[in-house]
Design an enzyme around this catalytic site. Structure first.
Site, short mmCIF file in Angstrom:
data_model
loop_
_atom_site.label_atom_id
_atom_site.label_comp_id
_atom_site.label_asym_id
_atom_site.label_seq_id
_atom_site.Cartn_x
_atom_site.Cartn_y
_atom_site.Cartn_z
N ASP A 62 0.84 -1.19 0.00
CA ASP A 62 0.00 0.00 0.00
C ASP A 62 0.88 1.25 0.00
O ASP A 62 0.99 1.96 0.99
CB ASP A 62 -0.90 -0.02 1.23
CG ASP A 62 -1.86 1.16 1.29
OD1 ASP A 62 -2.15 1.74 0.22
OD2 ASP A 62 -2.30 1.51 2.40
N ASP A 89 -11.34 4.95 -1.13
CA ASP A 89 -10.03 5.51 -0.83
C ASP A 89 -9.38 5.98 -2.14
O ASP A 89 -9.05 5.17 -3.01
CB ASP A 89 -9.19 4.42 -0.17
CG ASP A 89 -7.80 4.86 0.23
OD1 ASP A 89 -7.42 6.00 -0.08
OD2 ASP A 89 -7.09 4.05 0.86
N HIS A 116 -12.18 9.84 -0.20
CA HIS A 116 -11.29 10.63 0.65
C HIS A 116 -9.91 10.76 0.02
O HIS A 116 -9.42 9.86 -0.66
CB HIS A 116 -11.22 10.10 2.08
CG HIS A 116 -10.69 8.71 2.25
ND1 HIS A 116 -9.36 8.39 2.16
CD2 HIS A 116 -11.33 7.55 2.56
CE1 HIS A 116 -9.19 7.10 2.40
NE2 HIS A 116 -10.37 6.56 2.63
N CYS A 126 1.17 3.18 4.30
CA CYS A 126 0.00 2.86 5.11
C CYS A 126 -0.09 3.84 6.26
O CYS A 126 0.93 4.19 6.88
CB CYS A 126 0.11 1.43 5.64
SG CYS A 126 -1.12 1.01 6.89
N ASN A 213 -10.90 5.19 11.80
CA ASN A 213 -10.39 4.03 11.08
C ASN A 213 -10.07 2.92 12.08
O ASN A 213 -9.09 2.99 12.81
CB ASN A 213 -9.13 4.42 10.30
CG ASN A 213 -8.56 3.26 9.50
OD1 ASN A 213 -9.15 2.18 9.43
ND2 ASN A 213 -7.40 3.47 8.90
#
Length: 303
Positions: A62, A89, A116, A126, A213
Site C-alpha cells: 500500500d 479511498d 477521501h 500505510c 479508522n
C-alpha cells in the site's frame, strides 16, 4: 439482478443523511464485489472500498502503486452490487490538482457515494506505519479545493484525510483539520488517532463529520461502535478486516489440504452453494434467461 436499482445520486444523499443523523455509520470494507451484498444484508449502513485492499489484491504494498483506472474499476464493481452508499479511498488523488479533478470525475462516474483524499507525500505509506511524510498545508488544501471544484454532483462527499498526527502530533492534526474543513471538505478523516480523547479533540475542532479508522494492528485501539459514537465520531470504517479474515481462513484450510490431502473436514466451515447463489441472485438471472428464451414475437409465424 446485474446491479442495484438505487441511483448513485440517491446513495450519495443517503450517505449525507447518515452522516447528519447522529447515529454512527458502520462501513465494513468490501474486498470483493460479492461481499457488498453480504454487508447490506447484515444491516450495516454502508460499504468501504480500501486502497490497501485493492493494492493487496494485486499483490502490491500500500504505497500508492494502484492507478486511477484500477481504483475506479473496483469502485464501479463494488458500488453496482449494493443499495448502500460506498466510500472509496482515493489515496493522494493520483497527482496534483488537475489529476485530483480527473479522479473525482472518474470516481463519480463509477458510482461511488464519497471519496477521501490524503495529505501524504508520494510515495505514500500505510497510515498506521511509521516514516510517513505529509505535504505542506498549502498543497493539502489545494487537493481538497480541486476536488470540491471538480465534482459535478453536489451530493458527492469529499472527505479530507490527514496523516499529520503521526508526524507532528495532535495539535497539528487539529489545525490541519480546521484548514481542510475551510477548504470545503465535507468530512474529516484523522488518521492514526491514539485514543478516544484524541477523536474527541478532533470532534471539537471541526463542525463537519469525522471518521474513525478501526483497522487491526494499527495505532488506534479497536474501540467499539458505542465508544466512538459517545465521543462524536460519525462514521467508522473496518477497511481490511474482511480480507484478513478470509486470508487467514484460506491459509489455514490450505495447510489442512496439504497435510491431509482433502478438504472434507473443512466443508462445514465453508459458505454453502445455496448461500452463494442467494448472494449473487442466481434465481433472478435464471428467471430472466428463461423469460427471454420463452418470449414470442407477436404476430410472427412459427418456424
Amino acid at each position: 439482478m446485474l446491479s442495484t436499482t438505487v441511483t448513485p445520486s440517491e446513495k450519495r444523499q443517503a450517505l449525507r443523511a447518515g452522516l447528519a443523523s447522529g447515529t454512527l455509520q458502520r462501513f465494513p470494507g468490501a474486498f470483493t464485489p460479492l461481499t457488498a451484498p453480504l454487508i447490506q444484508q447484515l444491516g450495516f449502513e454502508g460499504v468501504y472500498i480500501s486502497g490497501a485492499v485493492m493494492a493487496a489484491e494485486l499483490g502490491l504494498p500500500d504505497i500508492g502503486l494502484t492507478t486511477l483506472t484500477e481504483v475506479a474499476q473496483r469502485g464501479r464493481e463494488i458500488s453496482r452490487m449494493t443499495d448502500l452508499p460506498t466510500l472509496i479511498d482515493a489515496d493522494t488523488g493520483f497527482g496534483e490538482a488537475m489529476n485530483v479533478a480527473r479522479a473525482v470525475h472518474e470516481l463519480e462516474d463509477a458510482g461511488v457515494s464519497g471519496l477521501h483524499l490524503e495529505d501524504q507525500v508520494n510515495p505514500k505509506r500505510c497510515g498506521h506505519l511509521d516514516g510517513k511524510e505529509v505535504v505542506s498545508l498549502d498543497r493539502a488544501v489545494q487537493r481538497i479545493a480541486a476536488a470540491v471544484s471538480a465534482r459535478r454532483d453536489a451530493d458527492l462527499v469529499i472527505m479530507a484525510r490527514t496523516d499529520i498526527r503521526g508526524v507532528r502530533g495532535l495539535d497539528a492534526a487539529k489545525d490541519r483539520a480546521k484548514a481542510l474543513e475551510a477548504a470545503g471538505a465535507d468530512a474529516i478523516f484523522p488518521e492514526a488517532m491514539a485514543s478516544l480523547e484524541e477523536f474527541a479533540a478532533i470532534r471539537e475542532a471541526v463542525q463537519v463529520p469525522i471518521l474513525a479508522n478501526m483497522t487491526e494492528f494499527g495505532k488506534s485501539a479497536l474501540f467499539t461502535h458505542q465508544q466512538l459514537q459517545d465521543v462524536g465520531v460519525n462514521i467508522a470504517i473496518h477497511p481490511v478486516s474482511l480480507l484478513r479474515i478470509a486470508m487467514g481462513a484460506i491459509e489455514r484450510e490450505l495447510q489442512g489440504l496439504r497435510d491431509t490431502g482433502t478438504l472434507d473436514g473443512a466443508v462445514e466451515r465453508m459458505q454453502t452453494r445455496a448461500r452463494l447463489y442467494e448472494l449473487n441472485d442466481y434465481a433472478a438471472y435464471s428467471a430472466f434467461d428463461e423469460g427471454v428464451f420463452d418470449f414470442e414475437v407477436p404476430g410472427a409465424e412459427p418456424r
